[in-house]
Write an enzyme that holds these catalytic residues in place. Structure first.
Site, PDB file in Angstrom:
ATOM      1  N   SER A 276       0.818  -1.215   0.000  1.00 35.45           N
ATOM      2  CA  SER A 276       0.000   0.000   0.000  1.00 35.45           C
ATOM      3  C   SER A 276       0.853   1.266   0.000  1.00 35.45           C
ATOM      4  O   SER A 276       0.607   2.200  -0.761  1.00 35.45           O
ATOM      5  CB  SER A 276      -0.926  -0.007   1.211  1.00 35.45           C
ATOM      6  OG  SER A 276      -1.775  -1.136   1.187  1.00 35.45           O
TER       7      SER A 276
ATOM      8  N   GLU B 178       8.700  -5.833  -6.769  1.00 37.53           N
ATOM      9  CA  GLU B 178       7.928  -6.640  -5.821  1.00 37.53           C
ATOM     10  C   GLU B 178       8.367  -8.091  -5.936  1.00 37.53           C
ATOM     11  O   GLU B 178       8.477  -8.635  -7.040  1.00 37.53           O
ATOM     12  CB  GLU B 178       6.429  -6.510  -6.104  1.00 37.53           C
ATOM     13  CG  GLU B 178       5.540  -7.434  -5.287  1.00 37.53           C
ATOM     14  CD  GLU B 178       5.735  -7.295  -3.781  1.00 37.53           C
ATOM     15  OE1 GLU B 178       5.772  -8.341  -3.091  1.00 37.53           O
ATOM     16  OE2 GLU B 178       5.863  -6.149  -3.297  1.00 37.53           O
TER      17      GLU B 178
ATOM     18  N   THR C  59       0.963  -6.982   1.684  1.00 40.28           N
ATOM     19  CA  THR C  59       0.306  -7.771   2.729  1.00 40.28           C
ATOM     20  C   THR C  59      -1.173  -7.455   2.828  1.00 40.28           C
ATOM     21  O   THR C  59      -2.008  -8.359   2.920  1.00 40.28           O
ATOM     22  CB  THR C  59       0.994  -7.512   4.080  1.00 40.28           C
ATOM     23  OG1 THR C  59       2.340  -7.991   4.021  1.00 40.28           O
ATOM     24  CG2 THR C  59       0.265  -8.245   5.204  1.00 40.28           C
TER      25      THR C  59
ATOM     26  N   CYS D 220      -5.513  -7.169   5.477  1.00 41.87           N
ATOM     27  CA  CYS D 220      -6.791  -6.470   5.631  1.00 41.87           C
ATOM     28  C   CYS D 220      -7.907  -7.009   4.749  1.00 41.87           C
ATOM     29  O   CYS D 220      -9.015  -7.283   5.226  1.00 41.87           O
ATOM     30  CB  CYS D 220      -6.633  -4.977   5.317  1.00 41.87           C
ATOM     31  SG  CYS D 220      -5.052  -4.250   5.713  1.00 41.87           S
TER      32      CYS D 220
ATOM     33  N   THR E  78      -2.171  -0.019   7.382  1.00 40.62           N
ATOM     34  CA  THR E  78      -2.216   0.329   5.965  1.00 40.62           C
ATOM     35  C   THR E  78      -2.422   1.826   5.718  1.00 40.62           C
ATOM     36  O   THR E  78      -1.691   2.430   4.918  1.00 40.62           O
ATOM     37  CB  THR E  78      -3.308  -0.488   5.262  1.00 40.62           C
ATOM     38  OG1 THR E  78      -2.942  -1.872   5.297  1.00 40.62           O
ATOM     39  CG2 THR E  78      -3.501  -0.056   3.817  1.00 40.62           C
TER      40      THR E  78
ATOM     41  N   ALA F 145      -9.136   0.018  14.409  1.00 36.65           N
ATOM     42  CA  ALA F 145     -10.261  -0.908  14.542  1.00 36.65           C
ATOM     43  C   ALA F 145      -9.752  -2.331  14.692  1.00 36.65           C
ATOM     44  O   ALA F 145      -8.722  -2.697  14.114  1.00 36.65           O
ATOM     45  CB  ALA F 145     -11.191  -0.816  13.329  1.00 36.65           C
TER      46      ALA F 145
ATOM     47  N   GLU G  49     -26.040   7.505  17.710  1.00 44.01           N
ATOM     48  CA  GLU G  49     -26.606   8.676  18.385  1.00 44.01           C
ATOM     49  C   GLU G  49     -26.174   8.772  19.852  1.00 44.01           C
ATOM     50  O   GLU G  49     -26.176   9.855  20.442  1.00 44.01           O
ATOM     51  CB  GLU G  49     -28.129   8.650  18.310  1.00 44.01           C
ATOM     52  CG  GLU G  49     -28.798   7.551  19.108  1.00 44.01           C
ATOM     53  CD  GLU G  49     -30.322   7.592  18.990  1.00 44.01           C
ATOM     54  OE1 GLU G  49     -30.908   8.635  19.340  1.00 44.01           O
ATOM     55  OE2 GLU G  49     -30.906   6.585  18.563  1.00 44.01           O
TER      56      GLU G  49
END
Length: 463
Positions: free
Chosen positions: A13, A33, A40, A46, A319, A349, A448
């Site tokens: 990334s 590469e 990854t 991910c 990432t 997260a 909310e």
């Protein structure tokens, strides 16, 4: 001998973004590469992990469907092979997109292992992806190291019998009984995924609570939810060895408390290290520390022509931060614009069955320098009421007592990552609790609650 303004080693990334932005600003760019175009995240992180999360989540939705009036039957087993085939097709599509983006930007692509010969010269030879590749020599004014990281196993007898997240994405069969060692992002996420697909999961970790480094209240709440998802936790334990008991088809995991567990697979989610082994950094003199490249947020290493971004620096290891670092570096070198990102308010997260989303400071971090007002709320989300699915949402705001600025927002529960992404804007902008209170709630929604929490849970004085 090819000459470039910029050459990037690693097409993950961060590397891809750096190469593209540099090319768009007029630089002659090459990129190499060795294994996976897209790195990854796209191939072994991910993207396939999130597809697995969706697969496990679909099973729970089918299970809950009768409570909402649907006449359905939950399948007796999960089609692991069919899912992997669909996942691989999507990954192949994304690989093609990455290659296409680079080619359209006018970047020269090289497949193979890259090794530095000096501060401006590198050699590209055969690799796993291109075993017959010829050896080529490249010169570049600037070289960017963006090779990312790789999983590590514990240094214990029999460690070779375990697998890591890399191998898990390609297992021919789903393990019926699995032991996961480690309770960071990867360990917790795969515990939820495999349990959701029907595996019996035991989760082992040394700390008293999972997710070391997160807010303590979040960690305690998550530990309760892990139990509710049918995962057996073993906190405060350390593995001492693995034994082959089935000719490669079963493993015995022996712990420091003398207990042993016979499983189909042991997954070591015990951290990652910078992928630097074949780069030749020592010969060139790039400064290393504890196995990673030392570089500032601007990517500069101690060698003026060599830069490093992403996991190879072992700082943020996410990432979005690698992408931001790559973008900033390319503009810094070829079209300075002063663009920055707020890494201090980086949202994070954990995609567990009850996901975790956080941004800003934890209560423990904030209390080092601030007097605090803490707001918390726990409740059963509406989606879980009819099927009577156990597990409450936790929402938490960490607020400076004197300025009223929101220093951190934390959530455990459905849609937490999506909601926290929006709260990250508020925390980055240094909005106050009063400004959140002035925001009209969107009802009925889980989100909310972040703008309707009025009564403080407690006051915390700085330490």
């Amino acid at each position: 001998m090819q000459d470039y303004d910029l050459f990037v080693i690693g097409a993950g990334s961060g590397g891809v973004r750096c190469a593209r932005i540099a090319a768009q600003n007029g630089a002659r760019v090459g990129i190499a590469e060795r294994r996976h175009w897209g790195g990854t995240c796209v191939n072994l992180g991910c993207v396939p992990k999130k597809l697995m999360v969706y697969a496990a989540e679909t099973g729970r939705m089918i299970e809950d469907a009768p409570a909402f009036g649907w006449d359905v039957q939950r399948p007796s087993s999960f089609d692991w092979y069919g899912f992997l085939a669909a996942k691989d097709r999507e990954i192949e599509r994304l690989n093609g997109i990455y290659v296409s983006m680079l080619e359209k930007a006018g970047i020269d692509l090289y497949t193979g292992d890259a090794r530095l010969l000096d501060a401006n010269t590198l050699e590209i030879g055969p690799s796993v992806l291109a075993p017959e590749a010829p050896v080529q020599r490249i010169r570049a004014k600037k070289i960017v190291l963006a090779t990312g990281s790789t999983p590590v196993r514990l240094d214990i007898p029999g460690a070779e019998l375990a697998i890591t997240s890399d191998e898990l994405f390609h297992l021919p069969e789903r393990p019926q009984k699995v032991a996961i060692i480690g309770s960071g992002y990867i360990g917790v996420e795969f515990a939820g995924i495999l349990a959701g697909m029907g595996s019996q999961v035991d989760l082992f970790y040394r700390q008293p609570l999972p997710l070391r480094g997160f807010d303590e209240e979040v960690r305690a709440h998550l530990k309760e939810l892990i139990d509710l998802h049918g995962i057996t936790q073993h906190p405060g334990t350390t593995p001492v060895r693995l034994e082959d008991i089935g000719g490669g088809k079963a493993v015995r995991l022996v712990m420091d408390d003398g207990e042993s567990y016979e499983v189909d697979a042991v997954i070591m989610a015990t951290g990652r290290r910078a992928a630097v082994d074949s780069l030749g950094l020592e010969a060139v003199g790039v400064t290393m520390e504890k196995g990673h490249v030392v570089a500032g947020i601007d990517g500069k290493t101690n060698i003026p022509s060599i830069y490093a971004i992403g996991d190879i620096r072992d700082q943020y290891n996410l990432t979005p931060t690698a992408i931001a670092e790559g973008h900033m570096l390319a503009e810094q070198l070829f079209n300075p614009q002063g663009r920055t990102w707020s890494f201090e308010t980086l949202p994070k997260a954990v995609f567990f069955s009850s996901p975790v989303g956080v941004v800003g400071l934890s209560e423990e971090e904030a209390a080092k320098d601030h007097d605090l007002v803490i707001y918390t709320s726990q409740f059963t989300p509406m989606r879980q009421t009819l099927p009577k699915r156990a597990g409450k949402v936790l929402m938490k705001l960490v607020v400076d007592r004197h300025s009223d600025v929101v220093l951190g927002a934390h959530m455990v529960g459905p849609d937490a990552p999506e909601i926290i992404q929006m709260l990250a804007i508020a925390v980055t902008a240094k909005l106050t609790k009063k400004q959140l209170d002035q925001t009209v709630a969107l009802h009925p929604s889980t989100a909310e609650e972040f703008v309707t929490m009025r009564s403080p849970t407690r006051m915390v004085d700085r330490h």
